[in-house]
Write a protein that holds these residues in place. Sequence first.
Motif, PDB file in Angstrom:
ATOM      1  N   THR A  45     -44.304   0.510 -10.993  1.00 43.00           N
ATOM      2  CA  THR A  45     -43.082   0.591 -10.185  1.00 43.00           C
ATOM      3  C   THR A  45     -42.197  -0.623 -10.448  1.00 43.00           C
ATOM      4  OG1 THR A  45     -44.436   1.561  -8.450  1.00 43.00           O
ATOM      5  CG2 THR A  45     -42.200   0.870  -7.835  1.00 43.00           C
ATOM      6  N   LEU A  46     -42.852  -1.780 -10.443  1.00 38.33           N
ATOM      7  CA  LEU A  46     -42.137  -3.040 -10.645  1.00 38.33           C
ATOM      8  C   LEU A  46     -41.406  -3.039 -11.985  1.00 38.33           C
ATOM      9  CD1 LEU A  46     -42.296  -5.654  -8.844  1.00 38.33           C
ATOM     10  CD2 LEU A  46     -43.684  -6.590 -10.666  1.00 38.33           C
ATOM     11  N   TYR A  47     -42.106  -2.635 -13.055  1.00 31.69           N
ATOM     12  CA  TYR A  47     -41.482  -2.612 -14.379  1.00 31.69           C
ATOM     13  C   TYR A  47     -40.267  -1.698 -14.372  1.00 31.69           C
ATOM     14  CZ  TYR A  47     -46.225  -4.155 -15.669  1.00 31.69           C
ATOM     15  OH  TYR A  47     -47.422  -4.801 -15.737  1.00 31.69           O
ATOM     16  N   ARG A  48     -40.364  -0.620 -13.583  1.00 25.95           N
ATOM     17  CA  ARG A  48     -39.277   0.354 -13.578  1.00 25.95           C
ATOM     18  C   ARG A  48     -38.062  -0.147 -12.816  1.00 25.95           C
ATOM     19  NH1 ARG A  48     -42.528   4.423 -11.817  1.00 25.95           N
ATOM     20  NH2 ARG A  48     -43.820   4.702 -13.673  1.00 25.95           N
ATOM     21  N   VAL A  49     -38.289  -0.810 -11.685  1.00 22.65           N
ATOM     22  CA  VAL A  49     -37.127  -1.202 -10.866  1.00 22.65           C
ATOM     23  C   VAL A  49     -36.459  -2.495 -11.334  1.00 22.65           C
ATOM     24  CG1 VAL A  49     -37.987  -0.029  -8.795  1.00 22.65           C
ATOM     25  CG2 VAL A  49     -38.454  -2.476  -9.115  1.00 22.65           C
ATOM     26  N   MET A  50     -37.203  -3.385 -11.971  1.00 16.52           N
ATOM     27  CA  MET A  50     -36.621  -4.690 -12.284  1.00 16.52           C
ATOM     28  C   MET A  50     -35.815  -4.685 -13.574  1.00 16.52           C
ATOM     29  SD  MET A  50     -39.100  -7.582 -10.825  1.00 16.52           S
ATOM     30  CE  MET A  50     -37.665  -8.567 -10.472  1.00 16.52           C
ATOM     31  N   ARG A  51     -34.874  -5.619 -13.670  1.00 15.23           N
ATOM     32  CA  ARG A  51     -34.059  -5.723 -14.863  1.00 15.23           C
ATOM     33  C   ARG A  51     -34.861  -6.379 -15.987  1.00 15.23           C
ATOM     34  NH1 ARG A  51     -29.116  -9.100 -13.531  1.00 15.23           N
ATOM     35  NH2 ARG A  51     -30.786 -10.377 -12.672  1.00 15.23           N
ATOM     36  N   ILE A  52     -34.495  -6.024 -17.234  1.00 17.05           N
ATOM     37  CA  ILE A  52     -35.204  -6.566 -18.404  1.00 17.05           C
ATOM     38  C   ILE A  52     -35.234  -8.105 -18.362  1.00 17.05           C
ATOM     39  CG2 ILE A  52     -35.191  -6.715 -20.926  1.00 17.05           C
ATOM     40  CD1 ILE A  52     -35.845  -3.948 -20.105  1.00 17.05           C
TER      41      ILE A  52
ATOM     42  N   SER B 219     -40.845  -4.253 -25.912  1.00 13.25           N
ATOM     43  CA  SER B 219     -40.147  -4.927 -27.009  1.00 13.25           C
ATOM     44  C   SER B 219     -38.866  -5.599 -26.513  1.00 13.25           C
ATOM     45  CB  SER B 219     -39.835  -3.918 -28.105  1.00 13.25           C
ATOM     46  OG  SER B 219     -39.055  -4.505 -29.117  1.00 13.25           O
ATOM     47  N   ASN B 220     -38.133  -4.883 -25.644  1.00 11.60           N
ATOM     48  CA  ASN B 220     -36.904  -5.469 -25.087  1.00 11.60           C
ATOM     49  C   ASN B 220     -37.200  -6.708 -24.259  1.00 11.60           C
ATOM     50  OD1 ASN B 220     -35.282  -3.551 -26.217  1.00 11.60           O
ATOM     51  ND2 ASN B 220     -35.219  -2.242 -24.382  1.00 11.60           N
ATOM     52  N   VAL B 221     -38.282  -6.636 -23.486  1.00 18.09           N
ATOM     53  CA  VAL B 221     -38.647  -7.783 -22.650  1.00 18.09           C
ATOM     54  C   VAL B 221     -38.976  -8.987 -23.535  1.00 18.09           C
ATOM     55  CG1 VAL B 221     -40.394  -8.667 -21.061  1.00 18.09           C
ATOM     56  CG2 VAL B 221     -39.417  -6.396 -20.699  1.00 18.09           C
ATOM     57  N   LEU B 222     -39.799  -8.736 -24.558  1.00 17.55           N
ATOM     58  CA  LEU B 222     -40.167  -9.831 -25.473  1.00 17.55           C
ATOM     59  C   LEU B 222     -38.925 -10.424 -26.137  1.00 17.55           C
ATOM     60  CD1 LEU B 222     -43.342  -8.305 -27.125  1.00 17.55           C
ATOM     61  CD2 LEU B 222     -43.251 -10.569 -26.092  1.00 17.55           C
TER      62      LEU B 222
END
Lengths: 457, 457
Positions: free
Chosen positions: B47-54, B81-84
Amino acid sequence: MLGYEKEILDIIRSNNSPRVICDQLQNYHANDMAAILPKLEKKERLTLYRVMRIEDLAEIMEYADEDADIYLEEMDPKKASNVLEKMEPATAADILKNSDSQYKKAWLEMMDPEIQDAIRMLAAYEEDTIASRMRTNYIAIKRNLSIKEAMRSLIDQASENDNISVIYILDEEGIFYGAADLKDLIIAREGTKLEDIVETNYPYVYDDEKIEDCLEKIKDYSEESIPVLSEDNHIVGVITSQDVVEVVDDEMGEDYAKLGGLSAEEDLKEPILLSVKKRLPWLVLLMFMGMGVSTVVGLFETVVQKLTLIMAFQSMILDMSGNVGTQSLAVTIRVLMDKNLTVREKLHLIGKEMSVGFANGLILCIVSFVVIGLYIMAARHMPVMTAFAISACIGLSLLLAMLISSFVGTAVPIFFNQIGVDPAVASGPLITTLTDLVGVVTYYGLSWVMLVNILHM
Amino acid sequence: MLGYEKEILDIIRSNNSPRVICDQLQNYHANDMAAILPKLEKKERLTLYRVMRIEDLAEIMEYADEDADIYLEEMDPKKASNVLEKMEPATAADILKNSDSQYKKAWLEMMDPEIQDAIRMLAAYEEDTIASRMRTNYIAIKRNLSIKEAMRSLIDQASENDNISVIYILDEEGIFYGAADLKDLIIAREGTKLEDIVETNYPYVYDDEKIEDCLEKIKDYSEESIPVLSEDNHIVGVITSQDVVEVVDDEMGEDYAKLGGLSAEEDLKEPILLSVKKRLPWLVLLMFMGMGVSTVVGLFETVVQKLTLIMAFQSMILDMSGNVGTQSLAVTIRVLMDKNLTVREKLHLIGKEMSVGFANGLILCIVSFVVIGLYIMAARHMPVMTAFAISACIGLSLLLAMLISSFVGTAVPIFFNQIGVDPAVASGPLITTLTDLVGVVTYYGLSWVMLVNILHM
């Protein structure tokens, strides 16, 4: 001597005019200039004080560490006072606090009253509080300003304050409200509100927090600077990353020294008498505890009389017992740095250490049973059964001693930590003695039961 | 559980809309968010990964340390990949280097080619070089700009680069020329030349320097950031104070672990088998060396047979000998951190340590002569002369053993340092064994000469 040191010496010893010397010395970093000072004659240092600008001298003195007050004493008192005034107040406070100079009161009183106050405030904090390490130079602006006004306020304050990469935001009453990155302020578009770039979740510490209690927290947040608040939530100073480097270095150096059996860190230049005094208390304590262990060993004299051979392996059992205890101690002290450990985590640590001690003990038990058994057979020409009975006794003692010592090495520091005593200081001597006792009692006890009572050797 | 952790959990577990949850979580520091991740169920983390901004996820992952790749694997590969990509390249390189994830090649290949290159460049540096710890975000401007142009260039670069408090100045060919404080740039008056605020004596390091070789230098200069240069004097990255905190912490933690008899640092979460493997090599080595000592003790069996009492004090002499050796070792290893030590300074250190060992030995010699003499008289009912002959022998052995052990504890690490072996690793086991041998030989040797041969006890 390093290349640049030679160059600096040549410049100072040249016959050039003060102005030329001053200009040439500008090319060297204050840290390098400070490193050269002890290598100069007093006469040459006096030349240096005369030709260099007050600001430059202040920067050099900041890098001179504990020698700074010796150099300041060589200067004219008024000049020394001016130099101290231009220094980071925290560093100046440190120098004045640790100096025995007869001038130190005079130096302080000749300073600008505002800086005097800052230094007095800093000097009043206890050495172990985080506030004793803070700087009083920082940028603070009110939260109701626009970006443009904030930028103007920053430029006004920047000339007098060094640490500008984080800007602290205060509310109407001057209470800490949050922080903004200078970077965000610089790239903010016209029309952005200051509110939009303020982080209100910014970490902070209170001035009376103990360094050891808040250091892990400060490290974890890894911000460029963290504000130090007074009881009423006003900012009194900041802790920068550079300060954290120093504090970490000091704190870990202390723990390292304590694990090595020193009461405090020492360095090359320390007088011998001081080193003797630092180390003696531990050694005396350890000797008396060692005498206690010897008394216990003495109780097993009859066992040794019957079978002198086993005496030879005492040193090995005691060493191994001590080694395992020290390993567990080193791990435990580092783990205890995390102040938020629950009781369950502490019990888990004891369990883990004992498992590791048991596993390693079992391996060494088997190895020593075989190796020492063969050795006794070969070197002492004993029958197989006798040799392996003795080596079995040694192996089992190793296993038992290592298991118990890993418990001692973990439980003792946890106990001291629980009752609020620094585990790094208190644990060392106690653990050496306890692991010795564990080794002696298991080894001679087992020998007495197995070899003397059961096998009648 | 800490208060804020409960709050964060409540927010994530609420039924609010993604937008509201995201907004509410903005109020917490990335470090606190990272600390909460292991306490969430996998479903909640998703859920957290989905709601938070990159950008926010990237910041949280920077604080997640060794667990980051586990979380990244839980995300959709493109998102991971985007987060990294948004992370500090040095941290991203670290995560990719240490990850066993099957996706790590895919993550890298989906990134912006420029960032891919930066990460590959960083990952190519050896772990022990300073470049492996640097950041690639910094501001560099050409030296021929005016203050106004420099400020504009800074604002352009600031949106993509984090470390802006020091600005690096390059010459026409892009070679490192000096550094300027952002503060000085901000307060510079119209018409000042950039040249006037550049420090050309600014410290720097080369990318292939070993961390242990340049760390003291970096600490001494205590600048907010120091440039890392390639062979051809172009800047490849910077080391910030925050990086120095981490490096100091790691390096000192390693030395601390080594002094405690561990081959590397351990923590609470480490699996037992790994801890066993880390500690076993030392223990096996120490055991075999201990067997060697035991063989030497065995040579003195006849002395012990004649006078069993002296055996009881062996543990005390060996302990004290070891304690003094460890004290000298701890001091010497810290002093050796300064790489510029001359041979004369090293000899001076040996002399100093031996003086300290002698002074403390003399004091303990006198104390033990009196105390142990009285003890033997009282507890063993021996005649005065016999008791004090034995205690004199113990006292003298203490003095000799402490003097020799302080030499061993200093000379051994200096020797290893001289031949290019890390003294903290190599010295430990050797010193334990050597100080044991010193203790055994002086004690039983002296007993044999004084008590058996001269006094015929």
